[in-house]
Design a protein around this motif. Structure first.
Motif, PDB file in Angstrom:
ATOM      1  N   SER A   9       0.841  -1.199   0.000  1.00  0.00           N
ATOM      2  CA  SER A   9       0.000   0.000   0.000  1.00  0.00           C
ATOM      3  C   SER A   9       0.873   1.245   0.000  1.00  0.00           C
ATOM      4  O   SER A   9       1.981   1.254   0.535  1.00  0.00           O
ATOM      5  CB  SER A   9      -0.913   0.035   1.234  1.00  0.00           C
ATOM      6  OG  SER A   9      -1.769  -1.096   1.278  1.00  0.00           O
ATOM      7  N   VAL A  18      -2.043   2.973  -3.990  1.00  0.00           N
ATOM      8  CA  VAL A  18      -2.001   1.509  -4.063  1.00  0.00           C
ATOM      9  C   VAL A  18      -2.601   0.989  -2.763  1.00  0.00           C
ATOM     10  O   VAL A  18      -2.203   1.415  -1.677  1.00  0.00           O
ATOM     11  CB  VAL A  18      -0.561   0.985  -4.244  1.00  0.00           C
ATOM     12  CG1 VAL A  18      -0.532  -0.540  -4.195  1.00  0.00           C
ATOM     13  CG2 VAL A  18       0.036   1.492  -5.552  1.00  0.00           C
ATOM     14  N   GLY A  40      -2.380   3.125 -10.459  1.00  0.00           N
ATOM     15  CA  GLY A  40      -1.395   2.844  -9.417  1.00  0.00           C
ATOM     16  C   GLY A  40      -0.255   1.963  -9.889  1.00  0.00           C
ATOM     17  O   GLY A  40       0.573   1.536  -9.075  1.00  0.00           O
ATOM     18  N   CYS A  44       3.159   1.262  -7.717  1.00  0.00           N
ATOM     19  CA  CYS A  44       3.450  -0.112  -7.299  1.00  0.00           C
ATOM     20  C   CYS A  44       4.826  -0.545  -7.806  1.00  0.00           C
ATOM     21  O   CYS A  44       5.645  -1.086  -7.053  1.00  0.00           O
ATOM     22  CB  CYS A  44       2.354  -1.033  -7.817  1.00  0.00           C
ATOM     23  SG  CYS A  44       2.469  -2.728  -7.231  1.00  0.00           S
ATOM     24  N   LEU A 217      -4.720  -3.562 -12.203  1.00  0.00           N
ATOM     25  CA  LEU A 217      -5.051  -2.611 -11.157  1.00  0.00           C
ATOM     26  C   LEU A 217      -6.056  -1.588 -11.681  1.00  0.00           C
ATOM     27  O   LEU A 217      -6.048  -1.245 -12.866  1.00  0.00           O
ATOM     28  CB  LEU A 217      -3.804  -1.855 -10.679  1.00  0.00           C
ATOM     29  CG  LEU A 217      -2.662  -2.637 -10.034  1.00  0.00           C
ATOM     30  CD1 LEU A 217      -1.613  -1.665  -9.505  1.00  0.00           C
ATOM     31  CD2 LEU A 217      -3.159  -3.541  -8.929  1.00  0.00           C
ATOM     32  N   GLY A 220      -5.928   1.760  -7.710  1.00  0.00           N
ATOM     33  CA  GLY A 220      -5.056   1.259  -6.663  1.00  0.00           C
ATOM     34  C   GLY A 220      -5.344  -0.134  -6.169  1.00  0.00           C
ATOM     35  O   GLY A 220      -4.591  -0.678  -5.368  1.00  0.00           O
TER      36      GLY A 220
END
Length: 260
Positions: A9, A18, A40, A44, A217, A220
Motif C-alpha cells: 500500500s 495503491v 497505481g 506499485c 489494477l 489502486g
C-alpha cells in the motif's frame, strides 16, 4: 516464488494510490502489470524498485524484505531495471555504456593502474551479442535507432546478472515490428537465464502475446489476475480497462447539468 508482494500500500496525503495489492513473480516467467491511467501501476512498480517507500506491506525477494530499501541496494541484490525512456549515455559508445554498468557492479569506477577501456570488455561484448548489438559496439548510442537503444538498455540491465528484471513499458515509442522483436528477445533471455520479469505495458498486443500471467489494477486495487484469456474475458477488466471504462469516469456534475 522469486518475488512475493503482500498487501502493498502507498498513500499520498491520505489518498491511497495503491491499496493492499498482493502478487508473486516466479523465476523464468513474465508477469504483466496493467491498468488504466491512474490505476497505481507506476507507484506499485516504483515501490518494488526502491524509488518509493511503501506505507504498508512487504516485498520479499529471495527471502529478504526489500520494502523501503534504496534502489541501488536492491539492484545489488540482483534486480535489474529498464525504463520507459531508455537511459543510456548518448556520447559514449554502445560498448562503453555496458562497460560502465559492469564496472559499477564491481564497485570500481576509478582505477589508476588499468585503462577503463579494457574493463570487462569481453563480458560487455558477450552481453551485446546476446541482445543482437555486438555489431554496433563502437558506435555512439546517440546515433542509434530507438529500438537499438532499447536493446543496449537491456544489455545494461543484464549486467548485474539479475534474477529479477523490472521493465517499465519496455516497448514505449517503438514500432509494432520492433516491439515484437524486443519482447521475443526478452522472453528467450528470460528462459535461458531463468529470470523473473515484472513489466508494465500499455500495448495490449504485447501483453497478451508475451506475458505468462497478468495482474490488473484500477484505482489502486487489484481487480483481476490470471493468464491472457482469463484477464481478457473478465467482465470487470472489460468494463474498466479494455472497454468503455465508464465506471471510472468522473461523477461530478456542474452547473447546467454538464458532467465533466
Amino acid at each position: 516464488m522469486l518475488l512475493r508482494v503482500t498487501n502493498l500500500s502507498k498513500s499520498f496525503d491520505g489518498i491511497k494510490a495503491v491499496d493492499a495489492v498482493s502478487f508473486d513473480v516466479a523465476a523464468g516467467r513474465l508477469l504483466a502489470l496493467i491498468g488504466p491511467n491512474g490505476a497505481g501501476k507506476s507507484t506499485c512498480f516504483n515501490m518494488v524498485n526502491g524509488q518509493l517507500k511503501p506505507s504498508a506491506g512487504s516485498i520479499i525477494f529471495k527471502g529478504n524484505d526489500i520494502a523501503g530499501m534504496r534502489a541501488r541496494d536492491i539492484w545489488r541484490l540482483g534486480v535489474g531495471r529498464t525504463f520507459q525512456i531508455a537511459a543510456t549515455f548518448n556520447s559514449m559508445t554502445v560498448l562503453e555504456n555496458v562497460q560502465m554498468a559492469l564496472a559499477s557492479r564491481e564497485r570500481r569506477l576509478f582505477g589508476l593502474w588499468k585503462p577503463a577501456a579494457s574493463w570487462h570488455a569481453d563480458e560487455a561484448m558477450t552481453l551485446l551479442d546476446e541482445v543482437g548489438m555486438a555489431g554496433h559496439a563502437r558506435r555512439a548510442c546517440g546515433v542509434l535507432a530507438y529500438g537499438d537503444v532499447k536493446r543496449v538498455e537491456l544489455a545494461i540491465a543484464l549486467s548485474n546478472r539479475p534474477q529479477l528484471l523490472l521493465m517499465d513499458e519496455p516497448t514505449a515509442g517503438m514500432a509494432p515490428g520492433e516491439r515484437n522483436e524486443l519482447m521475443a528477445l526478452t522472453r528467450r533471455l528470460v528462459a535461458e537465464r531463468n529470470i523473473g520479469v515484472l513489466f508494465t505495458e500499455h500495448s495490449m498486443d504485447v501483453v497478451f502475446e508475451y506475458a505468462d500471467r497478468l495482474i490488473v489494477l484500477a484505482r489502486g486495487k487489484l481487480i483481476a489476475e490470471g493468464d491472457a484469456n482469463t484477464v481478457r474475458n473478465n467482465p470487470r477488466v472489460q468494463e474498466v480497462y479494455l472497454g468503455t471504462g465508464k465506471s471510472f469516469a468522473p461523477r461530478a456534475t456542474f452547473a447546467g447539468g454538464v458532467r465533466r
